[in-house]
Design a protein around this motif. Structure first.
Motif, PDB file in Angstrom:
ATOM      1  N   GLU A  41       2.583 -13.112   0.451  1.00 29.99           N
ATOM      2  CA  GLU A  41       1.610 -13.977  -0.181  1.00 29.99           C
ATOM      3  C   GLU A  41       0.283 -13.267  -0.415  1.00 29.99           C
ATOM      4  O   GLU A  41      -0.004 -12.239   0.211  1.00 29.99           O
ATOM      5  CB  GLU A  41       1.395 -15.222   0.677  1.00 29.99           C
ATOM      6  N   PRO A  42      -0.552 -13.792  -1.320  1.00 29.77           N
ATOM      7  CA  PRO A  42      -1.860 -13.178  -1.575  1.00 29.77           C
ATOM      8  C   PRO A  42      -2.721 -13.125  -0.328  1.00 29.77           C
ATOM      9  O   PRO A  42      -2.527 -13.891   0.626  1.00 29.77           O
ATOM     10  CB  PRO A  42      -2.476 -14.116  -2.628  1.00 29.77           C
ATOM     11  N   ILE A  43      -3.668 -12.211  -0.344  1.00 27.38           N
ATOM     12  CA  ILE A  43      -4.598 -12.045   0.770  1.00 27.38           C
ATOM     13  C   ILE A  43      -6.021 -12.241   0.263  1.00 27.38           C
ATOM     14  O   ILE A  43      -6.272 -12.257  -0.948  1.00 27.38           O
ATOM     15  CB  ILE A  43      -4.442 -10.657   1.418  1.00 27.38           C
ATOM     16  N   ALA A  44      -6.953 -12.392   1.175  1.00 29.45           N
ATOM     17  CA  ALA A  44      -8.350 -12.574   0.817  1.00 29.45           C
ATOM     18  C   ALA A  44      -8.885 -11.308   0.148  1.00 29.45           C
ATOM     19  O   ALA A  44      -8.438 -10.192   0.449  1.00 29.45           O
ATOM     20  CB  ALA A  44      -9.166 -12.885   2.065  1.00 29.45           C
ATOM     21  N   PRO A  45      -9.855 -11.433  -0.760  1.00 24.06           N
ATOM     22  CA  PRO A  45     -10.391 -10.256  -1.445  1.00 24.06           C
ATOM     23  C   PRO A  45     -10.898  -9.174  -0.499  1.00 24.06           C
ATOM     24  O   PRO A  45     -10.685  -7.980  -0.752  1.00 24.06           O
ATOM     25  CB  PRO A  45     -11.521 -10.838  -2.291  1.00 24.06           C
ATOM     26  N   ALA A  46     -11.557  -9.571   0.589  1.00 21.64           N
ATOM     27  CA  ALA A  46     -12.065  -8.553   1.522  1.00 21.64           C
ATOM     28  C   ALA A  46     -10.929  -7.718   2.093  1.00 21.64           C
ATOM     29  O   ALA A  46     -11.074  -6.493   2.275  1.00 21.64           O
ATOM     30  CB  ALA A  46     -12.848  -9.226   2.644  1.00 21.64           C
ATOM     31  N   GLU A  47      -9.803  -8.344   2.355  1.00 16.24           N
ATOM     32  CA  GLU A  47      -8.645  -7.602   2.834  1.00 16.24           C
ATOM     33  C   GLU A  47      -8.082  -6.715   1.736  1.00 16.24           C
ATOM     34  O   GLU A  47      -7.656  -5.579   1.988  1.00 16.24           O
ATOM     35  CB  GLU A  47      -7.560  -8.561   3.321  1.00 16.24           C
ATOM     36  N   GLY A  48      -8.065  -7.211   0.520  1.00 17.33           N
ATOM     37  CA  GLY A  48      -7.538  -6.427  -0.587  1.00 17.33           C
ATOM     38  C   GLY A  48      -8.325  -5.168  -0.838  1.00 17.33           C
ATOM     39  O   GLY A  48      -7.757  -4.092  -1.088  1.00 17.33           O
ATOM     40  N   LEU A  49      -9.638  -5.260  -0.745  1.00 17.20           N
ATOM     41  CA  LEU A  49     -10.479  -4.084  -0.974  1.00 17.20           C
ATOM     42  C   LEU A  49     -10.302  -3.039   0.117  1.00 17.20           C
ATOM     43  O   LEU A  49     -10.550  -1.848  -0.109  1.00 17.20           O
ATOM     44  CB  LEU A  49     -11.949  -4.498  -1.071  1.00 17.20           C
ATOM     45  N   ALA A  50      -9.869  -3.472   1.300  1.00 22.42           N
ATOM     46  CA  ALA A  50      -9.739  -2.554   2.434  1.00 22.42           C
ATOM     47  C   ALA A  50      -8.343  -1.961   2.566  1.00 22.42           C
ATOM     48  O   ALA A  50      -8.073  -1.223   3.516  1.00 22.42           O
ATOM     49  CB  ALA A  50     -10.104  -3.305   3.724  1.00 22.42           C
ATOM     50  N   LEU A  51      -7.458  -2.240   1.617  1.00 21.04           N
ATOM     51  CA  LEU A  51      -6.095  -1.720   1.702  1.00 21.04           C
ATOM     52  C   LEU A  51      -6.053  -0.204   1.527  1.00 21.04           C
ATOM     53  O   LEU A  51      -6.985   0.410   0.988  1.00 21.04           O
ATOM     54  CB  LEU A  51      -5.227  -2.375   0.615  1.00 21.04           C
ATOM     55  N   ASP A  52      -4.956   0.382   1.979  1.00 21.15           N
ATOM     56  CA  ASP A  52      -4.685   1.787   1.684  1.00 21.15           C
ATOM     57  C   ASP A  52      -4.051   1.872   0.302  1.00 21.15           C
ATOM     58  O   ASP A  52      -3.064   1.186   0.021  1.00 21.15           O
ATOM     59  CB  ASP A  52      -3.729   2.381   2.724  1.00 21.15           C
ATOM     60  N   TYR A  53      -4.620   2.715  -0.567  1.00 21.22           N
ATOM     61  CA  TYR A  53      -4.159   2.809  -1.941  1.00 21.22           C
ATOM     62  C   TYR A  53      -3.434   4.127  -2.172  1.00 21.22           C
ATOM     63  O   TYR A  53      -3.844   5.171  -1.658  1.00 21.22           O
ATOM     64  CB  TYR A  53      -5.335   2.688  -2.912  1.00 21.22           C
ATOM     65  N   SER A  54      -2.357   4.053  -2.963  1.00 19.36           N
ATOM     66  CA  SER A  54      -1.573   5.235  -3.309  1.00 19.36           C
ATOM     67  C   SER A  54      -1.712   5.510  -4.802  1.00 19.36           C
ATOM     68  O   SER A  54      -1.897   4.582  -5.598  1.00 19.36           O
ATOM     69  CB  SER A  54      -0.097   5.028  -2.967  1.00 19.36           C
TER      70      SER A  54
END
Length: 1009
Positions: free
Chosen positions: A41-54
């Motif tokens: 499911e979707p996550i809060a924007p603050a969590e999204g910005l803190a993800l590890d990106y590939s």
């Protein structure tokens, strides 16, 4: 001349599409892309910005159905772009023909601030209006991989409509994510060309105005170097300027435009995705408001504002600021854009009260009108309810979808069942998603039916359902159409101002009396039975919880559960949205709706149980709590249980069974059909000879287009009577009748029938209780059909010129003939708890616990007249939910022999609100008693303002004038009338004397001492 004109137009369209629009963004460089795909499911924007990106590249696929992928894009503005306007241009794999029905994204800055949405018609993100060169760019995109379900017709069954059955394969391929130079003059040229091309197409072929536009187009295109679009755009625009500067005629139609994005609160996506659609759209619209000083944007549905406040508070603050500036317009005054045919009167009252309370609490304003562009027909009870809730106007559009008859008005006065009228407008543009195209603007002028006496109409402007709302292209068209020869004048305008002006212009409008029946989408009364049945139980559970909680608060000093009731009502109101309650959403939506509404039933039931136990005290007496006030015998209190008087006889007869008590005698044939139903007091037979009732009929049901929405007339051409019986048996103990029927099972006699048909089966218990006038038919259906419709037919020996079908706070009469095309179009109509057919001196009613659709026919055979009523029980459409209604359903129907409007109302109430037995110490007197024929208590609750005042709502149920009194059984101050949403009236009627007109609703405030 025609050939020359066609060449000019063809040239202009090709240049616009293939050269000008692609040149709006000139120099481009790719952005560096990284991504993170979420498994759930979707996550809060603050969590999204803190993800590890590939690392991620343009051309790669992303997004299984219903998943979210977060993208991070980085880049640097080239030094040689200094002084230029720079935008990011992103294509996630869009199809411009499916705007609002596919992937979308919301763009964030690194600090988590939302910027705007990305969708097929809005693929740009502002970066800098005047770049310095060398700036580093970083943005985050929350990409939603919503699957395309509303594909090009025909709509095909799909399992993509539920995350539990959808495919894990990626749906979309990123085409590009670039930094680009925005060429403002080229953009303006594209709009100049667009408006003039579309305008000339709506003008007469040889009109001088059209000829001059064509010449201006030729001149401009001659000046445009197709290899140097940006450099030569100003010269081309200069040659178009005179054509765009020519003012409109004094008599030109006037269009009040309001920015809009009709966002369905659930439909081809679940509620959780609507929350994100609203956030995306409002982010874009608040940004556009900042950029376009003349632009106004309107949004309905307090629920959607509440979602933004909860999930995107920073966007909500932008909304709040824009509302205060008069630019962002809360519309409609309702919790959601509700269906208005199936909810109870109390539900519609709460739609208004919850909506207006939210707007007042958050913004300090009230909506002056009801905004419902897309609901599927409108109850004739609405005019009174809108007026008594304080609304001044009503807006809709959907009636333009009629299959057969063209509605005769656009601006008119709508009169309801009680005689109340409300000023109403339908946009002659025939859309609530206007793009301000030349065709739409011309249509508004051409079709406006009040054109002899009025000059103005409304245009809601913008892409809906996640399409992003109004675009800068649309605002650009509006500026050019403000005063343009050959076109209607377009002005951004608040709907309140439009209705004020329209009312002043048309002080004595034409009147339309009765329901606004939509000649389409008739299947919405039946699709998704579980949603409808659970919703009806939830409505009643909350009304009962309010009644007993109020009584416990006043009598015993209990704490009234304001917060819990508000929360539960909000859940019910959400699920009255016009694609949820009508059964036209994907499987995911209905699965969650049934679960949520069942929780409401449980929680409201617990509140009522606690209150009843508080009232009853501790003891062994059996107390019967009666939760409804009927026009026959009152109630709303608790008395000691007594055994039912009289009895029921069950005898075998003619291979079947006869059920008989002191009021009615019913004969059930060996096939489980009712072949006789006699009112014993008069000896009158209700069933015509040779025409048995309780006949299940199975139809093929394959509408032309909108599967879950429509029942098309030709379904009647193919029918199977279900007369085969697997077993039939009788019982004198009431076995299988169920204690939840609303009738006492003790001493009841019953006949149980089992049938197997097609791919389904059913078990029906026909029961009759002592002292009951109603024969209860409780059916359990294991339904596994495809594209079928199940009806339950009751031929009745009654010469009925009308049916009377319950609606909110009364009933509506419909003729049983088909003299005109308007009557013929009503081959499937709506009811609430009862439909009554009657002739002078005798009537028969059908009551139900979960049915809304029915049809009526009248047949003459010699001197015999038969009126047949058929209830619509279950459907099996395949789109948008391919397994609609599959599973087990319980449906209760009552055949009321010897009924009038009062009896039908009372029996419908009892079936839907059964008595409850509690062991306690003392009987409970009602807080209020109403005396007066036909006056019914609809609700007893504490005031929404939490003052502790008691609110009592009453209505006249029989369609005639009534007088009576309200007797209050607790210490109180003066009784005074208030609005439906509990506002004070300027000149309220006071005291307990009641004088009501036909179907009049009154809301009374009783302050406690």
């Amino acid at each position: 001349m025609h050939e020359e004109s066609s060449l000019t137009v063809g040239r202009a369209k090709r240049v616009l599409a293939e050269r000008v629009r692609p040149a709006i963004h000139s120099a481009r460089i790719p952005l560096e892309i990284a991504a993170h795909a979420l498994p759930g499911e979707p996550i809060a924007p603050a969590e999204g910005l803190a993800l590890d990106y590939s690392p991620f590249r343009a051309g790669e696929r992303w997004g299984p159905a219903w998943s979210t992928t977060w993208f991070r894009v980085r880049g640097e503005i080239p030094a040689d772009w200094a002084g230029r306007t720079v935008e990011a241009v992103v294509d996630l794999g869009f199809d411009v023909n499916m705007t609002g029905f596919q992937c979308e994204a919301l763009v964030y800055r690194p600090d988590g601030t939302p910027v705007k949405s990305l969708n097929p018609r809005n693929q740009w993100v502002p970066i800098s209006t005047r770049a310095e060169g060398g700036e580093r760019i970083e943005l985050y995109l929350e990409g939603a991989a919503n699957p395309v379900l509303l594909d090009y017709h025909p709509f095909l069954p799909t399992q993509e409509g539920d995350v539990r059955t959808s495919s894990p394969e990626p749906l979309y391929r990123v085409r590009h994510m670039d930094l680009a130079v925005f060429e403002a003059e080229v953009f303006e040229l594209s709009l100049d060309l667009d408006v003039l091309i579309e305008l000339q197409e709506e003008l007469p072929e040889t009109a001088p105005r059209r000829m001059r536009i064509l010449q201006a187009l030729d001149d401009a295109l001659d000046a445009l170097d197709l290899q140097r679009i940006a450099e030569t755009a100003p010269a081309a625009r200069a040659l178009l300027a005179p054509a765009l500067a020519s003012p409109a005629e004094a008599s030109a139609h006037r269009i009040a435009a309001v920015g809009h994005a009709h966002i369905d609160s659930a439909w081809l996506w679940p509620v959780r995705e609507t929350i994100r659609k609203v956030a995306r759209t409002t982010s874009s619209m608040t940004t556009l408001l900042d950029e376009q000083p003349e632009f106004l944007y309107g949004m309905s549905s307090a629920q959607q504002y509440a979602w933004v406040k909860e999930h995107r508070p920073e966007v909500f603050e932008r909304i709040r600021t824009a509302v205060a500036a008069g630019r962002f317009l809360p519309l409609g005054g309702m919790w959601v854009e509700s269906d208005t045919v199936m909810p109870t009167g109390e539900s519609l009252v709460r739609q208004f009260s919850h909506g207006q309370r939210f707007f007042e609490r958050e913004f300090g304003i009230r909506s002056k009108g009801v905004w419902l562009p897309d609901s599927f027909g409108y109850s004739p009870a609405l005019p009174q309810l809108m007026r008594r809730a304080g609304f001044e106007w009503f807006f809709t559009q959907k009636i333009s979808w009629n299959q057969r008859n063209v509605f005769p008005h656009h601006t008119f006065s709508w009169e309801g069942i009680d005689g109340s009228r409300i000023f109403t407008h339908f946009p002659p543009m025939d859309t609530y998603n206007s793009q301000l195209s030349g065709a739409e603007v011309a249509r508004a002028s051409r079709q406006f039916r009040e054109g002899r006496v009025a000059t103005m109409s409304i245009a809601p402007v913008g892409w809906g359902d996640g399409g992003g709302g109004t675009t800068r292209e649309m605002t650009g068209r509006a500026s050019r159409l403000a005063d343009l020869e050959g076109s209607a004048r377009v002005e951004w305008k608040h709907p309140d101002a439009f209705f004020d002006d329209a009312r002043a212009e048309l002080p004595d409008p034409a009147v339309w009396v009765g329901e606004l029946y939509l000649e389409l989408h008739r299947g919405t009364l039946t699709s998704q039975h579980a949603t409808k049945a659970t919703h009806r139980r939830a409505e009643q559970a909350l009304i009962e919880a309010e009644l007993w909680a109020t009584t416990a608060t006043v009598r015993k000093g209990a704490v009234y559960p304001h917060d819990a009731l508000d929360r539960l009502w909000a859940q019910v109101l959400l699920h009255e949205f016009h694609d949820i309650l009508p059964g036209t959403s994907i499987a995911w939506v209905h699965r969650e709706a049934v679960e949520a509404l069942a929780r409401v039933v449980t929680e409201a039931g617990a509140l009522a149980t606690t209150a009843r136990e508080t009232l009853a005290g501790t003891g062994d007496r059996e107390l019967v709590f009666r939760p409804v006030h009927t026009p026959v015998d009152g109630a709303l209190g608790a008395v000691e249980a007594t055994a039912p008087s009289g009895g029921v006889a069950l005898t075998e007869e003619a291979g079947g069974f006869r059920l008989e008590n002191e009021l009615v005698s019913v004969l059930v044939s060996a096939e489980g059909l009712i072949i006789s139903a006699v009112d014993r007091a008069t000896g009158r037979e209700a069933i015509p000879a040779g025409r048995p009732a309780n006949l299940f009929q199975l139809h093929q049901d394959f509408p032309n287009m909108w599967d879950a929405w429509d029942i098309d007339r030709y379904y009647r051409n193919r029918v199977e009577d279900l007369t085969d019986v697997s077993s039939i048996s009788g019982s004198g103990s009431g076995s299988g009748s169920g204690s939840g029927s609303g009738f006492a099972s003790d001493g009841a006699a019953a006949v149980t029938i089992e049938r197997v048909f097609s791919s389904s089966s059913l078990r029906q218990v026909i029961s009759l209780a002592p002292g009951a006038r109603t024969v209860l038919l409780r059916t359990t259906v294991d339904w596994n059909e495809t594209e079928k419709l199940l009806k339950l037919a009751f031929p009745l020996d009654v010469f009925a010129r009308h049916t009377a079908a319950e609606t909110q706070f009364g009933f509506q009469e419909r003729v049983t003939h088909v003299n005109t095309s308007w009557e013929a179009a009503k081959f499937e109509t709506s009811m609430h708890r009862f439909v009554l057919v009657a002739e002078e001196g005798f009537g028969v009613a059908l009551v139900n616990d979960s049915v809304y659709g029915y049809d009526t026919s009248r047949d003459v055979d010699g001197d015999d007249v038969t009126t047949t009523v058929r209830l619509s029980l279950l459907r099996a459409p395949r789109f948008p939910d391919p397994e609609t209604d599959h599973g087990v359903h319980e449906i209760a129907v009552g055949l009321v022999v010897g009924a009038d409007a009062a009896i039908a109302t009372a029996e419908g109430q009892r079936l839907n609100a059964p008595e409850t037995v509690v062991h306690g110490a003392e009987e409970v007197d009602p807080l209020v008693r109403v005396h007066g024929d036909g006056i019914v208590v609809s609700a007893v609750k504490l005031a929404d303002d939490r003052s502790g005042d008691v609110i009592v709502r009453v209505y006249e149920a029989l369609g005639r004038r009534a007088t009576g009194t309200l007797e209050v059984a607790f210490p109180h101050k003066d009784i005074r009338e208030v609005t439906l949403i509990e506002d004070e009236l300027d000149a309220p009627r006071t005291g307990g004397d009641l004088r009501l007109g036909p179907f009049e609703v009154r809301t009374l405030r009783i302050p406690r001492r």
